[in-house]
Design an enzyme around this catalytic site. Sequence first.
Site, PDB file in Angstrom:
ATOM      1  N   ARG A   1      -3.629   5.760   9.306  1.00 30.41           N
ATOM      2  CA  ARG A   1      -2.440   5.183   8.661  1.00 30.41           C
ATOM      3  C   ARG A   1      -1.994   3.935   9.408  1.00 30.41           C
ATOM      4  O   ARG A   1      -2.012   3.896  10.654  1.00 30.41           O
ATOM      5  CB  ARG A   1      -1.313   6.218   8.596  1.00 30.41           C
ATOM      6  CG  ARG A   1      -1.698   7.375   7.684  1.00 30.41           C
ATOM      7  CD  ARG A   1      -0.554   8.296   7.333  1.00 30.41           C
ATOM      8  NE  ARG A   1      -1.079   9.452   6.618  1.00 30.41           N
ATOM      9  CZ  ARG A   1      -1.340   9.496   5.315  1.00 30.41           C
ATOM     10  NH1 ARG A   1      -1.073   8.441   4.555  1.00 30.41           N
ATOM     11  NH2 ARG A   1      -1.846  10.577   4.754  1.00 30.41           N
TER      12      ARG A   1
ATOM     13  N   ASN B   1      -8.089  -8.984   4.696  1.00 27.45           N
ATOM     14  CA  ASN B   1      -7.738 -10.340   5.109  1.00 27.45           C
ATOM     15  C   ASN B   1      -8.842 -10.879   6.004  1.00 27.45           C
ATOM     16  O   ASN B   1      -9.279 -10.191   6.940  1.00 27.45           O
ATOM     17  CB  ASN B   1      -6.404 -10.335   5.857  1.00 27.45           C
ATOM     18  CG  ASN B   1      -5.253  -9.955   4.953  1.00 27.45           C
ATOM     19  OD1 ASN B   1      -5.156 -10.433   3.832  1.00 27.45           O
ATOM     20  ND2 ASN B   1      -4.372  -9.078   5.428  1.00 27.45           N
TER      21      ASN B   1
ATOM     22  N   GLU C   1      -4.696 -10.451  11.323  1.00 25.51           N
ATOM     23  CA  GLU C   1      -4.105 -10.310  12.657  1.00 25.51           C
ATOM     24  C   GLU C   1      -5.060  -9.638  13.639  1.00 25.51           C
ATOM     25  O   GLU C   1      -5.079  -9.976  14.817  1.00 25.51           O
ATOM     26  CB  GLU C   1      -2.817  -9.485  12.576  1.00 25.51           C
ATOM     27  CG  GLU C   1      -1.674 -10.210  11.885  1.00 25.51           C
ATOM     28  CD  GLU C   1      -0.488  -9.294  11.623  1.00 25.51           C
ATOM     29  OE1 GLU C   1      -0.501  -8.133  12.093  1.00 25.51           O
ATOM     30  OE2 GLU C   1       0.438  -9.750  10.932  1.00 25.51           O
ATOM     31  N   VAL C   2      -5.770  -8.641  13.158  1.00 26.59           N
ATOM     32  CA  VAL C   2      -6.635  -7.865  14.064  1.00 26.59           C
ATOM     33  C   VAL C   2      -8.097  -8.252  13.800  1.00 26.59           C
ATOM     34  O   VAL C   2      -8.585  -8.108  12.673  1.00 26.59           O
ATOM     35  CB  VAL C   2      -6.431  -6.345  13.863  1.00 26.59           C
ATOM     36  CG1 VAL C   2      -7.358  -5.561  14.794  1.00 26.59           C
ATOM     37  CG2 VAL C   2      -4.972  -5.959  14.095  1.00 26.59           C
TER      38      VAL C   2
ATOM     39  N   HIS D   1     -11.123  -4.636   8.662  1.00 29.29           N
ATOM     40  CA  HIS D   1     -10.365  -3.496   8.152  1.00 29.29           C
ATOM     41  C   HIS D   1     -10.029  -3.732   6.695  1.00 29.29           C
ATOM     42  O   HIS D   1      -9.703  -4.845   6.295  1.00 29.29           O
ATOM     43  CB  HIS D   1      -9.086  -3.232   8.958  1.00 29.29           C
ATOM     44  CG  HIS D   1      -8.253  -4.451   9.206  1.00 29.29           C
ATOM     45  ND1 HIS D   1      -8.616  -5.419  10.110  1.00 29.29           N
ATOM     46  CD2 HIS D   1      -7.082  -4.848   8.667  1.00 29.29           C
ATOM     47  CE1 HIS D   1      -7.700  -6.372  10.132  1.00 29.29           C
ATOM     48  NE2 HIS D   1      -6.755  -6.056   9.251  1.00 29.29           N
TER      49      HIS D   1
END
Length: 122
Positions: free
Chosen positions: A32, A91, A99-100, A104
């Site tokens: 999550r 993204n 961002e990471v 993902h």
Amino acid sequence: MAYDDQNVFAKILRGEIPCDKVYEDEWALAFRDIAPQAPTHVLVIPKGPYVSLDDFTTQAGGDEIAGFVRAVGLVARQLGVVDPGYRILANIGPDAHQEVPHLHVHLFAGCDLGRMVKKGLV
Ligand code: AMP
């Protein structure tokens, strides 16, 4: 862009920081999102070290790609969100506000999710 093995999802994969796990198999881990943007907001990540979907689809093997994509569908079914529906989103890079730097896929569900992207882009 080289893979940074100190990114937060790499640390989650190594078990160095916790996550709220919903699914795991040989190819993927799903957990999550720490800052949910929908009633259901889960991240599905491949186990291999890939910065983004671009990196993944150029470097990963067929088994990894098949296993990861299959895991996304499996997670959705396990969450019970196939009906009435869900959205997946990945993204890639700065324009998409990634961002990471570990691939993902966001899985959003649990309400009417509105439009795909903000209005007025074109
Ligand atoms: P993106 O902008 O596509 O790179 O999204 C990164 C996502 O990772 C954001 O939705 C964050 O809330 C989420 N996130 C960052 N750190 C964690 C964490 N430790 N556990 C779960 N989700 C996280």
